[in-house]
Design an enzyme around this catalytic site. Structure first.
Site, PDB file in Angstrom:
ATOM      1  N   TYR A 156      35.137  17.170  42.221  1.00 22.22           N
ATOM      2  CA  TYR A 156      34.547  15.440  42.587  1.00 22.22           C
ATOM      3  C   TYR A 156      34.748  14.874  40.804  1.00 22.22           C
ATOM      4  O   TYR A 156      34.747  13.720  41.129  1.00 22.22           O
ATOM      5  CB  TYR A 156      32.573  15.666  42.777  1.00 22.22           C
ATOM      6  N   LYS A 160      36.598  11.369  39.893  1.00 22.10           N
ATOM      7  CA  LYS A 160      36.010  10.245  38.591  1.00 22.10           C
ATOM      8  C   LYS A 160      36.371   9.933  37.193  1.00 22.10           C
ATOM      9  O   LYS A 160      36.895   9.022  37.248  1.00 22.10           O
ATOM     10  CB  LYS A 160      33.941  10.655  39.330  1.00 22.10           C
TER      11      LYS A 160
HETATM   12  P1  NDP Z   1      28.104   6.957  51.685  1.00 16.83           P
HETATM   13  O1  NDP Z   1      28.551   8.418  52.283  1.00 16.83           O
HETATM   14  O2  NDP Z   1      26.897   6.333  52.152  1.00 16.83           O
HETATM   15  O3  NDP Z   1      29.896   5.847  51.658  1.00 16.83           O
HETATM   16  C1  NDP Z   1      30.737   6.146  51.396  1.00 16.83           C
HETATM   17  C2  NDP Z   1      31.844   5.291  52.296  1.00 16.83           C
HETATM   18  O4  NDP Z   1      32.570   5.730  51.753  1.00 16.83           O
HETATM   19  C3  NDP Z   1      31.644   4.990  53.972  1.00 16.83           C
HETATM   20  O5  NDP Z   1      31.390   3.405  54.342  1.00 16.83           O
HETATM   21  C4  NDP Z   1      32.321   5.363  53.797  1.00 16.83           C
HETATM   22  O6  NDP Z   1      33.201   5.143  55.126  1.00 16.83           O
HETATM   23  C5  NDP Z   1      33.949   5.634  53.166  1.00 16.83           C
HETATM   24  N1  NDP Z   1      34.795   6.383  53.473  1.00 16.83           N
HETATM   25  C6  NDP Z   1      35.072   7.533  52.973  1.00 16.83           C
HETATM   26  N2  NDP Z   1      36.041   8.591  53.105  1.00 16.83           N
HETATM   27  C7  NDP Z   1      37.185   7.745  53.726  1.00 16.83           C
HETATM   28  C8  NDP Z   1      37.997   7.223  53.864  1.00 16.83           C
HETATM   29  N3  NDP Z   1      38.509   8.521  53.832  1.00 16.83           N
HETATM   30  N4  NDP Z   1      38.494   6.017  54.160  1.00 16.83           N
HETATM   31  C9  NDP Z   1      38.234   4.507  54.034  1.00 16.83           C
HETATM   32  N5  NDP Z   1      36.574   5.509  53.680  1.00 16.83           N
HETATM   33  C10 NDP Z   1      35.928   6.013  53.566  1.00 16.83           C
HETATM   34  O7  NDP Z   1      28.559   6.519  50.310  1.00 16.83           O
HETATM   35  P2  NDP Z   1      28.142   6.012  48.596  1.00 16.83           P
HETATM   36  O8  NDP Z   1      28.230   4.906  49.115  1.00 16.83           O
HETATM   37  O9  NDP Z   1      27.324   6.540  47.755  1.00 16.83           O
HETATM   38  O10 NDP Z   1      29.447   5.782  48.139  1.00 16.83           O
HETATM   39  C11 NDP Z   1      30.281   5.095  47.171  1.00 16.83           C
HETATM   40  C12 NDP Z   1      30.807   5.279  46.086  1.00 16.83           C
HETATM   41  O11 NDP Z   1      29.944   4.779  45.240  1.00 16.83           O
HETATM   42  C13 NDP Z   1      32.203   6.674  45.981  1.00 16.83           C
HETATM   43  O12 NDP Z   1      33.020   6.473  45.597  1.00 16.83           O
HETATM   44  C14 NDP Z   1      31.033   7.564  45.478  1.00 16.83           C
HETATM   45  O13 NDP Z   1      31.295   8.503  44.522  1.00 16.83           O
HETATM   46  C15 NDP Z   1      30.494   6.627  44.656  1.00 16.83           C
HETATM   47  N6  NDP Z   1      29.428   6.880  44.032  1.00 16.83           N
HETATM   48  C16 NDP Z   1      27.768   7.615  44.274  1.00 16.83           C
HETATM   49  C17 NDP Z   1      26.773   7.620  43.716  1.00 16.83           C
HETATM   50  C18 NDP Z   1      25.582   8.247  44.778  1.00 16.83           C
HETATM   51  O14 NDP Z   1      25.088   9.446  43.854  1.00 16.83           O
HETATM   52  N7  NDP Z   1      25.306   7.779  46.297  1.00 16.83           N
HETATM   53  C19 NDP Z   1      27.010   7.757  42.085  1.00 16.83           C
HETATM   54  C20 NDP Z   1      28.274   7.566  41.783  1.00 16.83           C
HETATM   55  C21 NDP Z   1      28.875   6.940  42.686  1.00 16.83           C
HETATM   56  P3  NDP Z   1      33.743   5.538  56.436  1.00 16.83           P
HETATM   57  O15 NDP Z   1      33.414   7.236  56.392  1.00 16.83           O
HETATM   58  O16 NDP Z   1      33.325   4.919  57.683  1.00 16.83           O
HETATM   59  O17 NDP Z   1      35.519   6.092  56.548  1.00 16.83           O
HETATM   60  C1  8X3 Z   2      27.410  11.077  42.897  1.00 14.34           C
HETATM   61  C2  8X3 Z   2      26.674  11.097  42.124  1.00 14.34           C
HETATM   62  O1  8X3 Z   2      25.815  12.648  39.987  1.00 14.34           O
HETATM   63  O2  8X3 Z   2      25.842  13.915  42.576  1.00 14.34           O
HETATM   64  O3  8X3 Z   2      28.985  10.574  41.964  1.00 14.34           O
HETATM   65  O4  8X3 Z   2      27.936  13.150  40.837  1.00 14.34           O
HETATM   66  S1  8X3 Z   2      26.366  12.567  40.809  1.00 14.34           S
END
Ligand code: NDP
Ligand code: 8X3
Length: 256
Positions: A156, A160
C-alpha cells in the site's frame, strides 16, 4: 477561482472521500462526472446533489483498473461532459495489513492495479483534452502512506509513493501549460477504507479509529475544494492533512 459550471470528474465517488468531494464540488456549482463500480450509489448521489444544488451530473460504472473500459468510457463522454476541468483521482484501496512475506499476492495485484495503474489509465484518458484546451487541474489523492512506511504497509505504501512520484513528474511534464497538478495526502480518515482493507471485518475496522477523532471525509473534501479553488496562477503542489491526534502512522493519541 470561480468553479461554478466547471466539470469535475471524481473517481471512487460512491463512498468516503470521493463521495464527500462530490458534495463539496457541488456546493461550488461544479457539474459532476461520478464514477465507481457501484453504479447504484453514484446514481443516487448524483440525484441528491442535483436536487440540492441544481447541478448537472453524469455517472459511470467504471473499474479504473480495467484499461479498455477506462479508454472506452472517456472516449464516449456526452458532449456536455467531455471537457473535464478538474480530475480528482481518488479511487483507491488498501488490502490487508500483514507482513509482506505472508500477504496474499492477489491483494498486491488489486492495490497496484487500482491505486497506480487505475490512476494512470484515467489520467492518460483525460489529460490530452486538457492539454488541447490548455486548462485543467489534476488532483491526486495520495496518503501519508506515500511519505513514509509502516509495518504491514509494504505494498500500500509503495502504491502511494508511486502516486507521489507520478504527481510530481506529471507537473513537470505539464510545465509549459496552464494545467495544474496537485496531491492531497490525508492521514487516518474514517471511511469504508478499513472495512475494505480488512475484508469486511467491521469490528476490526472500527478499532482503527477508537479513542481519538479521525478525520471526517468532509475534512479532506474541503481541502480538495480549497486546492481547486485557488486562482489560476496558484498551484498547491501538495497538502498533508492529519487528524490532530495523529502525528505519524502509528503515533496516535488514543484516550482509551
Ligand atoms: P472508501 O473505501 O470509503 O472509498 C473508496 C472509493 O474508491 C469507493 O468509492 C470505491 O468505489 C472506489 N474504488 C475502489 N476500487 C475501485 C476501482 N477498481 N475502480 C473504481 N473505483 C474504485 O475509502 P476512502 O474514501 O478512504 O479512500 C479514497 C482514497 O483516499 C483512496 O485512494 C485511499 O487510498 C485514500 N486515502 C484514504 C485514507 C483513509 O484513512 N481513509 C487516508 C489516506 C488516503 P466502488 O467500490 O464502488 O468501486
Ligand atoms: C490510508 C491511511 O495510515 O492506514 O492511506 O495508510 S494509512
Amino acid at each position: 477561482m470561480k468553479l461554478s459550471g466547471k466539470i469535475a470528474c471524481i473517481t471512487g465517488a460512491s463512498a468516503g472521500i470521493g463521495k464527500a468531494c462530490a458534495e463539496s464540488f457541488a456546493t461550488a456549482g461544479c457539474n459532476l462526472i461520478l464514477l465507481a463500480r457501484r453504479l447504484d450509489r453514484v446514481e443516487e448521489l448524483g440525484e441528491i446533489l442535483k436536487s440540492k444544488y441544481g447541478i448537472k451530473y453524469f455517472v459511470g460504472q467504471l473499474d479504473v483498473s480495467n484499461r479498455e473500459d477506462v479508454e472506452r468510457f472517456f472516449k464516449n463522454l456526452p458532449k456536455d461532459f467531455n471537457e473535464i476541468d478538474i480530475l480528482v483521482n481518488n479511487a483507491g484501496l488498501g488490502k490487508g495489513l500483514g507482513p509482506l512475506y505472508e500477504n496474499k499476492i492477489d491483494d498486491w495485484e488489486v492495490m497496484i492495479d487500482t491505486n497506480v495503474k487505475g490512476l494512470l489509465y484515467v489520467s492518460r484518458a483525460v489529460i490530452p483534452g486538457m492539454v488541447e484546451r490548455d486548462r485543467g487541474h489534476i488532483i491526486n489523492i495520495g496518503s501519508i502512506a506515500g511519505r513514509g512506511t509502516y509495518p504491514g504497509g509494504s505494498v500500500y505504501t509503495a502504491t502511494k509513493h508511486a502516486v507521489n512520484a507520478i504527481t510530481n513528474s506529471l507537473r513537470k511534464d505539464l510545465t509549459n501549460t496552464e494545467i495544474r497538478v496537485s496531491t492531497v495526502d490525508p492521514g487516518l480518515t474514517e471511511t469504508e477504507f478499513s472495512i475494505v482493507r480488512f475484508d469486511g471485518d467491521k469490528e476490526r475496522a472500527k478499532k482503527m479509529y477508537e479513542g481519538f477523532q479521525p478525520l471526517f471525509a468532509e475534512d479532506v473534501a474541503e481541502t480538495i475544494l480549497f486546492v481547486a479553488a485557488r486562482p489560476p496562477h496558484v498551484t498547491i503542489s501538495d497538502i498533508v492533512i492529519y487528524p490532530t491526534a495523529q502525528s505519524d502512522f502509528h503515533l496516535v493519541n488514543r484516550k482509551k
